[in-house]
Design an enzyme around this catalytic site. Structure first.
Site, short mmCIF file in Angstrom:
data_model
loop_
_atom_site.label_atom_id
_atom_site.label_comp_id
_atom_site.label_asym_id
_atom_site.label_seq_id
_atom_site.Cartn_x
_atom_site.Cartn_y
_atom_site.Cartn_z
CG HIS A 1 -1.79 -1.23 1.24
ND1 HIS A 1 -2.88 -1.39 0.42
CD2 HIS A 1 -1.68 -2.36 1.96
CE1 HIS A 1 -3.40 -2.58 0.63
NE2 HIS A 1 -2.69 -3.20 1.56
NE ARG A 2 6.70 1.64 2.56
CZ ARG A 2 7.64 0.73 2.80
NH1 ARG A 2 8.52 0.44 1.88
NH2 ARG A 2 7.70 0.12 3.95
N GLY A 3 2.44 2.56 -2.26
CA GLY A 3 2.21 3.34 -3.47
C GLY A 3 1.09 4.34 -3.30
#
Lengths: 710, 389
Positions: B316-318
């Site tokens: 989910h870092r994107g």
């Protein structure tokens, strides 16, 4: 011209005098700049550097014995006398990081109990010159530090408990032999000027050099005296240049022209533009002009931009494919970097298409002869016995290195941590980690001092001879009792405090891909081989191995990529690899072996040759068997015997090899098996290169081998 | 022989640019800055071109939670210059007086052990204004200097086991810059990954056992052709800015001219660029306030998530990075609401390095991101970065 001074592989920094003495020259009287014949460009570069030190430095690349060292050493003689004396620091090629940057001063720290810094060579050179002979042999990490110092004019130390920033504004003069390795890209980029020195071509010039050097050696004093007038006139010119420099103007059109040439040459980054402008200005200032003219621009292009064009300073060993010759019409057309042929250097650009022109025809053959000769010479007398020796068990001291004796891996590498010294490590040569030792001893100082004072008092009382205090005896360190004259500030260290350095060398395998780029590979197989190589590269990336790439085609082999960890670069090269011409397998193998020998001077670890070929070697190293009316059979026999020789060379050098057969399935090809047998390489045939499994096949025995050795 | 003392050398020499004209954002007393080897730093506003890099750096100044910037590209293109000039843009921040780690007096959760015990003993910690640290991690650094270790001098003289903070402590609440991050030793990369993930530096060595906050914005620069970057470290960076050799001749000449002017007289040059710098600084201060005001609305977040899904981004870092940096971009432009065009402008920087499944694939310059954006956010016409600064 004077012989190149050998690099000192001692921890001690050699001074100019010592180095000169060793080269048979009189100490402290370097060969005068004015007496150097030829070398127009290097001499010009040195004068420009003297006029504008903000050009940061000069890299001189040349083969051995060309006089690059003489050139570099003569530089100090032409610097303006005014802000003298300049610090002059020589950095040996095997310099350690703590000497380069500075580290803990052992004596001072122990004596005072306060951490003291021993300034590094770069900081010592602040305001002066740093001279490095054999820059390409300097460890990549150290090169990166030098680059950082050049860039910022500062040395930052964050090591061994020290945190310090020291000014280090110096001029770097470095020489290297392209055949011995490359100079790091980031360092090369930060040095303003680069030239390649070539030996004099004409016999009379060479005779003149010999005469002068002879005169110099016989009576340096008189020789210097004879050139004193010339030297001082050069110096005056430089002093005048420095005065002129601030007044030199460069118009926008000239700036544009320089930037344009830089763009055309595909110079990477914008730093080169700045150096080019500075060089042009310095050239104008030297000539006494107040505005930069075409001559100055040409000089700047020659010394700054052309060497940085895609052909970079190490143009011979540059791994990247040539991005086409630099466009003609620029003023520096005459100054194409010369490709001075190096004796015993097998790698030559493969002439994949068309006929080689007449001029270059005799070159490769001469080199090939030398290579065969040197291969034979490299084999010890009992090479035949090495044949049966299992590979991987040849001890590391067998790999001879001209420049330095091989060292046990445990005593070299980067200082990554420390551990308490115990009985096990005592036996091997280890380095004491002073910082850690002091830290270990520190907390006990108060109690130890108190105990010591008490003991001294007791002893004095027991001896009942007032006034006699036991002398300090260093030998008593061993039994843990130190008798300092003043117990107040001396650090008391006991054996249990001792820590040794944990050193780490870059490990991992070095894979050298020797790739057949001949015509027989062209028919679709090259694509396959490329695919396989890329898969192998990926695997080696994950394993943190290094990769090198050698391609052979036509009548020669070329090192496309020196040992590097950049798969990005390797991939680009693999993809752009052409195919065509004959199959000089032996030439490819010889360059690979040379590359490994060179790499072992800097890195430790196993090396492995991965040969991708279809096995139809048809170009012999020795041109006599190639052309001289011999039949096909005779040629093949010659090739076989060469390969046999190389197989022994591999065994002697402790290089494992794998041959990957890229031949098609339908032609039952026994040639590859033969070649593998001759080379004593493992044979792998995988039709569609299930590269994952090829990799496993390659790596597995290698890993086993290295386990065996321990 | 030079005696090194922690204090003398500890002041980051780069953070020396005067901030005197800066309106104080929080009214606290000032301490005189011990500036060490201070020499004027090239002003950020005077950097020619390289808009993507400049934008990425500014965004991470506005919102440190974006996760740092990796600048990747050719050598000699102004990477280090840009990062070093950041110090001149940073506003001062409140620190606990006398704290080795520069703790934030207003966030009790992130206080170091010393400050905490002081708070427990009663009384709020005194707060002072200090510079935001921009710490250089040199390649040759050893682990003990990075993490911190036993203070040997105090141990020798007083017999006290005291902790001597390292570079990570110095970088707390500031920036940690690693030039040529791809050449950093593996064991240091491990340390960095560990600390960057947790925000705490745990030291267990030489009889010292300590834990202190180390939250910093990681800024790295590298040239991929000189060595690979570990994938884990690559993923740690929020934004990935690409930098190229400038080919425009006018710009190239401009670069050389400005650099020459700076080197001839740095003080005068900085004076000339003072107004621009101040304007930029004011913008950043305003953006700092704005960025805390409002989160992106849900429909936009959905679309961001969709883009990441289409591109097959793991984790989910994107999304998080896009949302944060889009908001920071809006704030930089003086808006409190994030728009789709903000998302478009940051998406490539936030996703480019996460697309790569295979270490050998060259990092996509953003074409596939662009395509995904066109599908999901069709109306916005790719606004160009050139507007950014």
């Amino acid at each position: 011209m004077a012989k190149a001074v050998p690099v000192h592989h001692s921890l001690k920094t050699s001074t100019l005098g010592e180095a000169a003495q060793e080269a048979g020259l009189s100490p402290a009287l370097p060969y005068p700049f004015a007496a150097i014949t030829g070398h127009r460009l290097p001499k010009l570069a040195l004068t420009l550097l003297a006029v504008d030190p903000s050009l940061k430095g000069l890299l001189i690349s040349a083969g051995p014995g060309v006089g690059k060292t003489t050139l570099a050493r003569s530089f100090a003689g032409i610097l303006p006398v005014q802000p003298a004396p300049y610090p002059y620091v020589e950095v040996p090629a095997n310099v350690t990081e703590d000497r380069l940057l500075g580290g803990l001063d052992v004596e001072q720290t122990l004596a005072s109990g306060v951490r003291c810094l021993s300034p590094g060579l770069l900081a010592q050179a602040d305001g002066g010159l740093v001279y490095i002979d054999g820059l390409s042999l300097v460890a990549p990490a150290a090169q990166a530090r030098i680059a950082a110092a050049l860039d910022s004019g500062l040395v930052r130390i964050e090591r061994e408990g020290l945190s310090h920033i020291a000014p280090a504004r110096f001029i770097l003069i470095a020489t290297y032999d392209g055949a011995e390795g490359e100079v790091g890209l980031s360092l090369a980029d930060r040095v303003g000027l680069m030239v390649s020195a070539t030996p004099e071509g004409k016999a009379e010039d060479r005779a003149e050099i010999a005469t002068r050097v002879d005169q110099y050696i016989r009576d340096p004093q008189r020789f210097l005296h004879r050139y004193a007038a010339q030297t001082s006139s050069i110096r005056r010119q430089i002093e005048q240049g420095r005065i002129n420099l601030p007044g030199v103007e460069i118009d926008r059109a000239s700036r544009m022209q320089l930037s344009k040439i830089a763009r055309t040459l595909e110079v990477e980054g914008n730093r080169a533009d700045l150096f080019a402008v500075r060089a042009a200005k310095a050239s104008a200032a030297l000539a006494g002009r107040t505005a930069v003219d075409d001559v100055d621009l040409a000089t700047a292009v020659q010394l700054v931009l052309i060497p940085r064009g895609q052909a970079s300073p190490a143009h011979e060993s540059d791994p990247r494919p040539q991005a086409g010759p630099p466009e003609g019409r620029n003023p520096a057309e005459t100054a194409q970097p010369e490709h001075s042929e190096k004796a015993g250097r097998a790698a030559k650009r493969p002439e994949s298409r068309g006929q080689p022109d007449i001029g270059s025809l005799d070159q490769p053959s001469r080199i090939a002869q030398l290579v065969v000769g040197s291969t034979l010479a490299a084999l010890p007398d009992d090479a035949a016995r090495a044949k049966s020796k299992p590979r991987g068990r040849v001890a590391s001291h067998h790999r001879g290195s001209r420049r330095r004796a091989s060292k046990s891996p445990a005593t070299h590498g980067r200082y990554v941590g420390s551990e308490p010294k115990n009985a096990r490590v005592t036996r091997t040569a280890t380095k004491i980690a002073l910082d850690a030792t002091l830290r270990a001893a520190a907390p006990f100082q108060k109690s130890r001092r108190a105990a010591l004072v008490q003991r001294v008092q007791e002893e004095v009382q027991a001896n009942a001879r007032p006034g006699r205090v036991p002398e300090y005896d260093p030998r008593s360190v061993a039994d843990g009792t130190v008798y300092p004259p003043k117990p107040s500030n001396r650090v008391i260290i006991k054996p249990c405090d001792l820590h040794v350095k944990k050193l780490q060398r870059r490990s991992g395998m070095l894979f050298v891909f020797v790739v057949d780029a001949s015509g027989s590979m062209a028919a679709g197989r090259m694509g396959q081989a490329k695919g396989a190589m890329i898969k192998l590269l990926r695997k080696s990336y994950l394993n943190r191995d290094s990769v090198a790439l050698v391609a052979f085609a036509g009548d020669s082999a070329k090192v496309l990529l020196g040992p590097a960890r950049s798969v990005t670069l390797a991939r680009r090269l693999v993809e752009g690899m052409p195919a065509g011409g004959g199959t000089p397998l032996a030439a490819g193998l010889i360059s690979a072996v040379k590359l490994i020998q060179l790499a072992r001077k800097r890195l430790s670890g196993q090396a492995m040759l991965v040969i991708l070929t279809d096995g139809s070697a048809n170009v012999a190293l020795n041109p006599a068997s190639q052309t001289g009316g011999l039949g096909r059979d005779a040629r093949d026999a010659a090739i076989r015997s060469e390969l046999d020789l190389i197989g022994r060379l591999l065994a002697v050098n402790d290089i494992a090899s794998v041959l990957i057969d890229t031949g098609s399935r339908f032609v039952l090809n026994s040639k590859c098996r033969d070649v593998a047998a001759i080379l004593r390489a493992r044979y792998v045939y995988l039709p569609h290169f299930e590269a994952g499994s090829v990799f496993e096949a390659i790596r597995q025995p290698a890993a086993n081998q290295s386990r065996d050795r321990q | 022989m030079l005696l090194t003392r922690w204090l003398a050398a500890s002041t980051p020499c780069l953070a020396a640019k005067a901030h005197s004209e800066e309106p104080p954002i929080r009214k606290k007393t000032k301490i005189p800055e011990n500036s060490g080897l201070a020499s004027p730093v090239y002003p950020f506003a005077a950097i020619v071109g390289q808009e993507e890099m400049k934008l990425a750096l500014l965004l991470s100044l506005i919102d440190p939670h974006i996760g740092g910037v990796l600048i990747m590209g050719h050598r000699g293109t102004g990477k280090s210059t840009a990062v070093r000039s950041l110090a001149g843009l940073l506003p001062r921040m409140a620190k606990v007086e006398g704290c080795l780690y520069g703790c934030d007096p207003e966030s009790p959760a992130a206080l170091c052990g010393d400050c905490r015990s002081r708070v427990r003993k009663g009384g709020a910690p005194r707060s002072v204004l200090g510079a935001v640290p921009v710490v250089d991690l040199p390649l040759g650094a050893t682990e003990d200097r990075v993490c911190g270790t036993l203070d040997i001098e105090r141990a020798l003289t007083d017999g006290v086991k005291a902790f001597e903070p390292g570079l990570l402590a110095r970088a707390n609440r500031g920036f940690l810059y690693i030039d040529e991050v791809n050449l950093l030793d593996d064991h240091l990369v491990d340390v960095l990954l560990d600390v960057a993930a947790s925000g705490w530096n745990v030291v267990e060595r030489e009889g010292v056992s300590i834990r202190h906050p180390a939250r910093f914005v990681l800024v790295g620069s590298c040239n991929p052709e000189e060595g690979e970057l570990r994938p884990q470290l690559l993923d740690r960076f929020g934004l990935h800015a690409e930098i190229h050799t400038i080919t425009d001749l006018d710009q190239r000449v401009e670069i050389v001219e400005r650099r020459e002017a700076f080197e001839r007289n740095p003080v005068l040059f900085c004076e000339e660029w003072k107004t621009d710098q101040q304007r930029l600084r004011r913008r950043l201060v305003r953006a700092n306030d704005l960025v805390q005001s409002k989160a992106a609305d849900r429909p936009l977040l959905r679309k961001i998530a969709e883009v990441c899904l289409v591109l097959g981004i793991d984790g989910h870092r994107g999304e998080l990075t896009i949302a944060r940096s889009a908001r920071a971009l809006a704030a930089l432009d003086g808006r409190s609401t994030t728009t789709e065009s903000d998302v478009r402008r940051v998406a490539a920087m936030a996703l480019r390095h996460r697309l790569r499944k295979d270490p050998l694939d060259s990092i996509d310059s953003g074409v596939s991101v662009e395509r995904a954006l066109d599908r999901i956010l069709p109306q916005a016409q790719g606004s160009k970065l050139s507007r950014a600064i």
